[in-house]
Enzyme design. Structure first.
Site: not given
Length: 418
Positions: A171, A193, A235, A270, A304, A326, A328
């Protein structure tokens, strides 16, 4: 029992805790800071240096094994646990968790996690505590069994020893152009990202975002090695939904337009929209996924926000409400649950991305590698930090060392030590 003492050591996370709601609402960025009032409970300013808390287990042979607790960058957003408070977590761990640790068989990882991380007063433990303590318990089991952490996961979940390297995703943070160049020169598998977390970065109708996507593809062709062909992953923090509306068809149309602008690349988007609740997210993401699948586009949706816990992941996977989850890790809690989450995704033919946060540490990142490799996830995040080099080095080197040990184990079983 094998644990005779518990130590706590305050530390730093590798990046900052940020107030997502304040940033989304238009906070003005000034250098590395933000101007304006915080909007999320617990934040005294919009950007706060990330903190962590290490938990150390002293084993009966006087070996020390450690795990690190922290929360994610956007704490308190999207149904996540609130901002990490080192003093509160330290007090809670000392009172509630430490006595449990002294009374388990630390050689049995899943069993010890179940006993130590059970609810307290009918409430689940803070997820940061689950995350850090489970790391330490996995390292304890690996030491006591003279195995790698990955081998412990494989044995306890009935998995074969892994042979496939896990693609690494980096990212960029706000230093987008420089960090994209770094990623391309280092031949990162999945990039960049992009941190598209404000209206300024997304642009009116998404024009700024689309130009950035095309620039990344162009730059990859310009300076990448022959044959280098990464997955492009962006994202957008819900900004497609915020800028063009929440109707699934319109979001799918926009994503297809972006994918068509970079032919030949697989495109991961994302968090295209935030529908305000887990159930609404599932219903609408399922519609977007269905439309994209029907069109045969190269674009894939990654969930996410609103998909935090193991149960959330199960619901999204079973509903086919995403192409890739994702996972996380600090939001999931116990890393045993991250392993379970990958296996749930696989069982439902949904991609498993073992993620996390830039706020993590070297120890949590290294443990993440073992879980991702053992379960053969589809990709994993280079962490911690936002600098590309550090996270890519920590995760990539740990993966390389792990496979060297696994190969040695295959050739001479149990004559190795982790």
């Amino acid at each position: 029992m094998q644990i005779k003492d518990v130590l706590l050591a305050p530390g730093n996370g590798a990046f900052f805790y940020d107030d997502q709601e304040a940033i989304r609402s238009g906070a003005i960025q000034d250098g590395f800071t933000y101007h304006g009032a915080p909007a999320t409970p617990g934040f005294e300013s919009i950007r706060i240096p990330a903190s962590s808390l290490s938990v150390g287990l002293v084993l009966t042979d006087d070996t020390f094994v450690w795990g690190d607790m922290m929360n994610v960058q956007y704490s308190g957003a999207g149904g996540r646990d609130p901002l990490f408070d080192t003093n509160q977590i330290s007090d809670f761990t000392s009172r509630v968790v430490a006595p449990r640790l002294l009374d388990v068989d630390a050689s049995r990882f899943r069993d010890s996690c179940t006993k130590v991380l059970g609810s307290a007063g009918h409430q689940r433990l803070p997820l940061a505590v689950e995350y850090g303590v489970s790391q330490a318990l996995l390292r304890a089991a690996a030491h006591l069994q003279r195995k790698t952490m990955a081998e412990v996961i494989c044995a306890e979940f009935g998995l074969p020893l892994p042979t496939r390297r896990i693609p690494i995703y980096c990212q960029s943070g706000d230093a987008r152009e420089i960090n994209v160049d770094k990623m391309i020169l280092k031949a990162v598998d999945v990039l960049p990202h992009g941190l598209i977390n404000s209206r300024k970065k997304f642009g009116a109708g998404g024009e700024t975002f689309m130009e950035f996507v095309k620039w990344v593809a162009m730059r990859t062709r310009e300076i990448g090695s022959p044959g280098y062909h990464p997955v492009l992953h962006f994202d957008v923090y819900g900004w497609i939904g915020q800028e063009i509306g929440l109707e699934a068809q319109r979001i799918a149309d926009f994503i297809c337009t972006v994918a068509d602008s970079v032919p030949g690349f697989t495109l991961n988007i994302e968090s295209p929209a935030d529908y305000g609740s887990t159930q609404a997210q599932i219903e609408n993401y399922a519609r977007i996924v269905s439309i994209l699948d029907d069109r045969g586009t190269s674009a894939r949706i990654v969930v996410d926000e609103r998909c935090n816990t193991l149960e959330d992941i199960r619901l999204f996977a079973e509903a086919k409400a995403t192409h890739l989850v994702q996972i996380k890790m600090p939001d999931v809690g116990s890393i045993a649950d991250t392993a379970r989450a990958v296996l749930i995704c696989k069982a439902n033919k949904v991609g498993a991305y073992v993620g996390g946060s830039c706020t993590e540490t070297d120890l949590s990142a290294q443990a993440s590698v073992h879980v991702a490799v053992a379960t053969q996830a589809d990709m994993m995040l280079a962490k911690p930090g936002m600098g590309v080099d550090e996270g890519f080095s920590i995760v990539g080197n740990e993966q390389s060392r792990l496979f060297a040990m696994l190969n040695k184990s295959r050739s001479s079983p149990r004559q190795m030590s982790a």
